[in-house]
Design an enzyme around this catalytic site. Structure first.
Site, mmCIF file in Angstrom:
data_model
loop_
_atom_site.group_PDB
_atom_site.id
_atom_site.type_symbol
_atom_site.label_atom_id
_atom_site.label_comp_id
_atom_site.label_asym_id
_atom_site.label_seq_id
_atom_site.Cartn_x
_atom_site.Cartn_y
_atom_site.Cartn_z
ATOM 1 N N LYS A 98 -19.657 -5.652 -52.483
ATOM 2 C CA LYS A 98 -19.160 -6.006 -51.148
ATOM 3 C C LYS A 98 -20.249 -6.718 -50.342
ATOM 4 C CE LYS A 98 -15.635 -4.206 -52.710
ATOM 5 N NZ LYS A 98 -16.215 -4.182 -54.061
ATOM 6 N N GLY A 110 -24.253 7.021 -58.567
ATOM 7 C CA GLY A 110 -23.498 6.501 -59.698
ATOM 8 C C GLY A 110 -23.280 5.003 -59.663
ATOM 9 N N ILE A 111 -22.324 4.551 -60.473
ATOM 10 C CA ILE A 111 -22.029 3.128 -60.601
ATOM 11 C C ILE A 111 -21.554 2.536 -59.282
ATOM 12 C CG2 ILE A 111 -20.471 1.451 -61.688
ATOM 13 C CD1 ILE A 111 -22.705 2.379 -63.502
ATOM 14 N N GLY A 156 -11.721 -4.199 -68.303
ATOM 15 C CA GLY A 156 -11.494 -2.762 -68.216
ATOM 16 C C GLY A 156 -12.737 -1.948 -68.486
ATOM 17 N N ASP A 160 -13.405 8.550 -62.864
ATOM 18 C CA ASP A 160 -13.041 7.562 -63.879
ATOM 19 C C ASP A 160 -12.898 8.162 -65.272
ATOM 20 O OD1 ASP A 160 -13.166 5.709 -61.874
ATOM 21 O OD2 ASP A 160 -14.881 4.608 -62.662
ATOM 22 N N HIS A 194 -2.211 -4.876 -28.990
ATOM 23 C CA HIS A 194 -2.106 -6.337 -29.007
ATOM 24 C C HIS A 194 -3.325 -6.947 -28.315
ATOM 25 C CE1 HIS A 194 -0.305 -10.331 -28.761
ATOM 26 N NE2 HIS A 194 -0.710 -10.357 -27.491
#
Length: 464
Positions: free
Chosen positions: A51, A40-41, A270, A310, A443
């Site tokens: 990305k 898909g998209i 949008g 979506d 840490h």
């Protein structure tokens, strides 16, 4: 004679193909219908290739600032064609991966344009040929497409949608980005880092309007410092090709309309759900402004017709679609999955700096009537952030003062899109401030700021 399945899925994006895999795992006979490319998209034209582009611009930024790390990088430049080619190869690799997953899970892939012709029946047009499918259940996962300006349709030359912006044949010199949501800000960040003169126009009073107000304010300052011109509370009254560029009529806050010419414009205002011409109207499937109405399991008002992703409405995110796919399949297979809780869906913007959030903003929590405890910890107080040369940003946590519930978490800075999952898990487990305070954070890591923000909400911050 029609091929018969337990489940047919219309659309193979991150909702559709994930649903197909889960259905196969549950022993269902599954087919997936796709008119373009598997994935898909998101995989082919959205999440993943963008990305790849942003990674390129990030590295380019570091190369240009090598001296701050004690390094030398002379005559730094880029080859736009190779930048785009890398992005497309990344998408291609993952597309091939989805094909492999379909084969591995014995999911039948039917290429073509699918239409639901009746309950449990689909017709797939493959050129001059038509294939008929039957299924006990149908999941509509057809996604959405970019919304055009009503007065200026994208032409792929000087007026772009996100698809055009991912495969530029030339580098914009002066770029107008219309809309400051995640997509608009990501492209603005990419092209600015690659050397374009970028302006963002946003109708609302602040950029990234769905984010916490403090995050929006920080991003406003950060992007302005990088040289991006931000026009908030500003409308666009016209956009038209002009010579070798495009002319925009920009209505500023004071009501004055100014014409300005740009080399290119990206429209990021949008999306439009892909619900037309797939047979939903004839079946009486209920929609709201084009989006299919569903319950918490993906069921529509028509028995046997489900919808995910979506096409069902906000938030328009790949991970939301995938999770909805899992829920819908488990429910239709007779299981008892939890309903979708949109409050636990993280949102991420992969600009420089990054933005990530989950749950309520401080303002929304106040509107809901909560008494709050709010913690905030800056990147400048974190050793790892300073060592990375990424000392700008903060982590913010919002708690219910009465119960200790983590109502929301908001981050801006380097790698926060990776950090946010810690808070997402905490919300899913219904963790309170007590468990988060008692958790040991490694840490030196950026994640220590997550701990410090929680401590700060209760007046116990150690390093700030």
């Amino acid at each position: 004679m029609a091929d018969t399945y337990d489940l047919v899925i219309l659309g193979s994006g991150p909702g559709g193909y994930v649903a197909a895999i889960r259905a196969s795992q549950l022993g269902l006979k599954v087919a997936i219908v796709e008119r373009e490319r598997l994935g898909g998209i998101c995989l082919n034209w959205g999440c993943i290739p963008t990305k790849a582009l942003l990674r390129t611009s990030e590295i380019y930024h570091y190369m240009q600032n090598a001296e701050s790390y004690g390094l030398k990088a002379d005559n730094v430049g880029f080859d736009l064609a190779k930048v785009v080619d890398r992005s497309r190869k990344v998408a291609g690799q993952l597309n091939a991966g989805v094909k492999g997953l379909m084969k591995k899970n014995k999911v039948t892939v039917v290429e073509g344009v699918g239409t639901v012709t009746a309950k449990g029946k689909l017709s797939v047009k493959q050129g001059d040929k038509t294939v008929e499918l039957e299924a006990k259940n149908i999941i509509v996962a057809t996604g959405a497409r970019a919304r055009d300006l009503p007065f200026a349709k994208a032409d792929g030359k000087t007026i772009w949608t996100y698809r055009h912006a991912m495969v530029p044949t030339e580098m914009p010199t002066k770029l107008l980005v219309i809309g400051s949501g995640a997509i608009g800000v990501e492209f603005a960040s990419f092209y600015n880092d690659m050397g374009a003169d970028v302006t963002i126009v946003e109708m609302l009073p602040r950029i990234l309007p769905v984010e916490d107000e403090e995050v929006s304010a920080f991003m406003d300052k950060a992007l302005t410092k990088q040289g991006i011109k931000l026009l908030t509370g500003t409308g666009l009254e016209g956009l038209a090709p002009s010579g070798s560029g495009v002319t925009a009529k920009i209505k500023h806050k004071d009501g004055k309309v100014v014409e300005e010419t740009f080399s290119h414009a990206i429209v990021a205002i949008g999306i439009v759900p892909n619900t037309e011409n797939i047979g939903l109207e004839a079946l009486g499937v209920e929609t709201d402004r084009g989006h299919i109405k569903t319950d918490g399991y993906g069921r529509t008002n028509v028995d046997g017709i489900w919808a995910i992703g979506d096409v069902t409405g906000a938030p328009w995110l790949a991970h939301k679609a995938s999770h909805e796919g899992i829920i819908a399949v488990e429910k239709l297979a007779g299981g008892s999955p939890h309903q979708m809780d949109k409050a636990n869906i993280p949102g991420c913007t992969y600009s420089r700096p990054q933005v990530a959030s989950v749950g309520m903003t401080e303002a929304k929590a106040k509107e809901a009537g909560y008494e709050l405890k709010v913690g905030k910890f800056p990147f400048i107080g974190n050793g790892k952030a300073i060592a990375l040369g990424e000392a700008e940003g903060f982590v913010k946590t919002v708690f219910d003062a009465k119960t200790g519930e983590l109502l929301g978490a908001h981050m801006v800075g380097a790698e926060v899109t990776e950090l946010i999952q810690g808070y997402v898990v905490a919300r899913q487990l219904e963790t309170t401030e007590a468990e988060l305070m008692e958790t040991v954070f490694a840490h030196p890591t950026l994640s220590e700021m997550m701990h410090e923000s929680v401590l700060g909400a209760y007046g116990r911050s150690i390093h700030y």
